[in-house]
Design a protein around this motif. Structure first.
Motif, short mmCIF file in Angstrom:
data_model
loop_
_atom_site.label_atom_id
_atom_site.label_comp_id
_atom_site.label_asym_id
_atom_site.label_seq_id
_atom_site.Cartn_x
_atom_site.Cartn_y
_atom_site.Cartn_z
N ALA A 77 -39.87 44.51 -68.46
CA ALA A 77 -39.96 44.19 -67.04
C ALA A 77 -39.08 43.01 -66.64
CB ALA A 77 -41.41 43.89 -66.67
N THR A 78 -38.77 42.11 -67.57
CA THR A 78 -37.98 40.93 -67.25
C THR A 78 -36.72 40.91 -68.10
OG1 THR A 78 -39.99 39.69 -66.76
CG2 THR A 78 -38.00 38.41 -67.13
N ILE A 79 -35.56 40.83 -67.45
CA ILE A 79 -34.29 40.74 -68.17
C ILE A 79 -33.95 39.27 -68.34
CG2 ILE A 79 -31.82 41.23 -68.09
CD1 ILE A 79 -32.50 43.74 -66.45
N TYR A 80 -33.76 38.85 -69.60
CA TYR A 80 -33.42 37.46 -69.90
C TYR A 80 -31.92 37.26 -70.10
CZ TYR A 80 -38.40 36.84 -70.51
OH TYR A 80 -39.74 36.79 -70.30
N GLY A 81 -31.24 38.29 -70.51
CA GLY A 81 -29.80 38.21 -70.72
C GLY A 81 -29.23 39.60 -70.85
N ARG A 82 -27.89 39.71 -70.72
CA ARG A 82 -27.27 41.02 -70.85
C ARG A 82 -25.80 40.90 -71.18
NH1 ARG A 82 -27.65 43.19 -64.70
NH2 ARG A 82 -26.20 41.76 -63.73
N VAL A 83 -25.28 41.98 -71.76
CA VAL A 83 -23.87 42.15 -72.05
C VAL A 83 -23.48 43.48 -71.42
CG1 VAL A 83 -22.14 42.41 -73.87
CG2 VAL A 83 -24.11 40.91 -74.24
N ARG A 84 -22.39 43.48 -70.65
CA ARG A 84 -21.97 44.73 -70.00
C ARG A 84 -20.47 44.92 -70.18
NH1 ARG A 84 -24.21 45.16 -63.99
NH2 ARG A 84 -22.61 43.60 -63.65
N GLY A 85 -20.04 46.15 -70.03
CA GLY A 85 -18.62 46.46 -70.05
C GLY A 85 -18.33 47.55 -69.04
N GLY A 86 -17.12 47.55 -68.52
CA GLY A 86 -16.75 48.56 -67.54
C GLY A 86 -15.40 48.29 -66.93
N ARG A 87 -15.25 48.64 -65.67
CA ARG A 87 -14.03 48.41 -64.89
C ARG A 87 -14.41 47.66 -63.62
NH1 ARG A 87 -9.60 49.46 -67.25
NH2 ARG A 87 -9.63 51.13 -68.74
N ASN A 88 -13.65 46.59 -63.31
CA ASN A 88 -13.93 45.83 -62.09
C ASN A 88 -13.27 46.50 -60.89
OD1 ASN A 88 -11.23 45.02 -62.09
ND2 ASN A 88 -11.65 42.96 -62.79
N SER A 89 -13.40 45.89 -59.73
CA SER A 89 -12.89 46.48 -58.49
C SER A 89 -11.37 46.58 -58.47
CB SER A 89 -13.39 45.70 -57.28
OG SER A 89 -12.98 44.36 -57.37
N ASN A 90 -10.68 45.84 -59.36
CA ASN A 90 -9.22 45.93 -59.46
C ASN A 90 -8.78 46.98 -60.48
OD1 ASN A 90 -8.78 43.84 -57.61
ND2 ASN A 90 -9.05 42.31 -59.20
N GLY A 91 -9.75 47.63 -61.14
CA GLY A 91 -9.44 48.64 -62.14
C GLY A 91 -9.24 48.10 -63.54
N ASP A 92 -9.45 46.78 -63.73
CA ASP A 92 -9.30 46.17 -65.05
C ASP A 92 -10.55 46.40 -65.88
OD1 ASP A 92 -6.82 44.91 -64.39
OD2 ASP A 92 -7.92 43.36 -63.33
N GLY A 93 -10.38 46.69 -67.18
CA GLY A 93 -11.51 46.74 -68.08
C GLY A 93 -12.08 45.34 -68.24
N TYR A 94 -13.39 45.24 -68.39
CA TYR A 94 -14.01 43.92 -68.54
C TYR A 94 -15.21 43.96 -69.47
CZ TYR A 94 -18.04 45.19 -65.64
OH TYR A 94 -19.18 45.78 -65.18
N ALA A 95 -15.55 42.79 -69.98
CA ALA A 95 -16.81 42.56 -70.68
C ALA A 95 -17.44 41.36 -69.99
CB ALA A 95 -16.58 42.26 -72.15
N SER A 96 -18.76 41.40 -69.78
CA SER A 96 -19.43 40.29 -69.11
C SER A 96 -20.69 39.90 -69.86
CB SER A 96 -19.78 40.64 -67.66
OG SER A 96 -20.76 41.66 -67.61
N LEU A 97 -21.02 38.62 -69.75
CA LEU A 97 -22.25 38.07 -70.31
C LEU A 97 -23.03 37.48 -69.16
CD1 LEU A 97 -20.74 36.07 -73.30
CD2 LEU A 97 -21.80 38.32 -73.38
N GLY A 98 -24.34 37.64 -69.19
CA GLY A 98 -25.14 37.10 -68.10
C GLY A 98 -26.53 36.72 -68.53
N THR A 99 -27.19 36.01 -67.64
CA THR A 99 -28.60 35.66 -67.82
C THR A 99 -29.36 36.21 -66.63
OG1 THR A 99 -28.27 33.55 -66.70
CG2 THR A 99 -28.09 33.55 -69.09
N GLY A 100 -30.60 36.60 -66.83
CA GLY A 100 -31.37 37.18 -65.74
C GLY A 100 -30.66 38.39 -65.17
N LEU A 101 -30.54 38.47 -63.86
CA LEU A 101 -29.88 39.61 -63.23
C LEU A 101 -28.44 39.32 -62.84
CD1 LEU A 101 -32.79 40.92 -61.00
CD2 LEU A 101 -32.00 41.81 -63.19
N GLY A 102 -27.92 38.13 -63.12
CA GLY A 102 -26.56 37.80 -62.74
C GLY A 102 -25.63 37.72 -63.93
#
Length: 71
Positions: free
Chosen positions: A18-43
């Protein structure tokens, strides 16, 4: 430009998910560049995009290191 596309994500949650403490994501940003991101909570707080640019507080860094917001 189109919206960002998430291709994969790994969420770190409590026992019932129910609660997200952290996350790692990958994909394509709005410029079409591949990315990896690290975050805490929902941001997401840190982005690394193809080409080597890293952003803290921005999802489309234009420089090798770009920091947005208060320090």
């Amino acid at each position: 430009m189109s919206a960002s596309t998430i291709i994969g994500a790994l969420n770190f949650t409590n026992n019932n998910g129910a609660t997200i403490y952290g996350r790692v994501r990958g994909g394509r940003n709005s410029n079409g560049d591949g990315y990896a991101s690290l975050g805490t909570g929902l941001g997401d707080n840190l982005y690394a995009i193809e080409g080597g640019n890293v952003g803290i507080g921005t999802n489309s860094p234009q420089y090798k290191l770009q920091v947005e917001g208060d320090m």
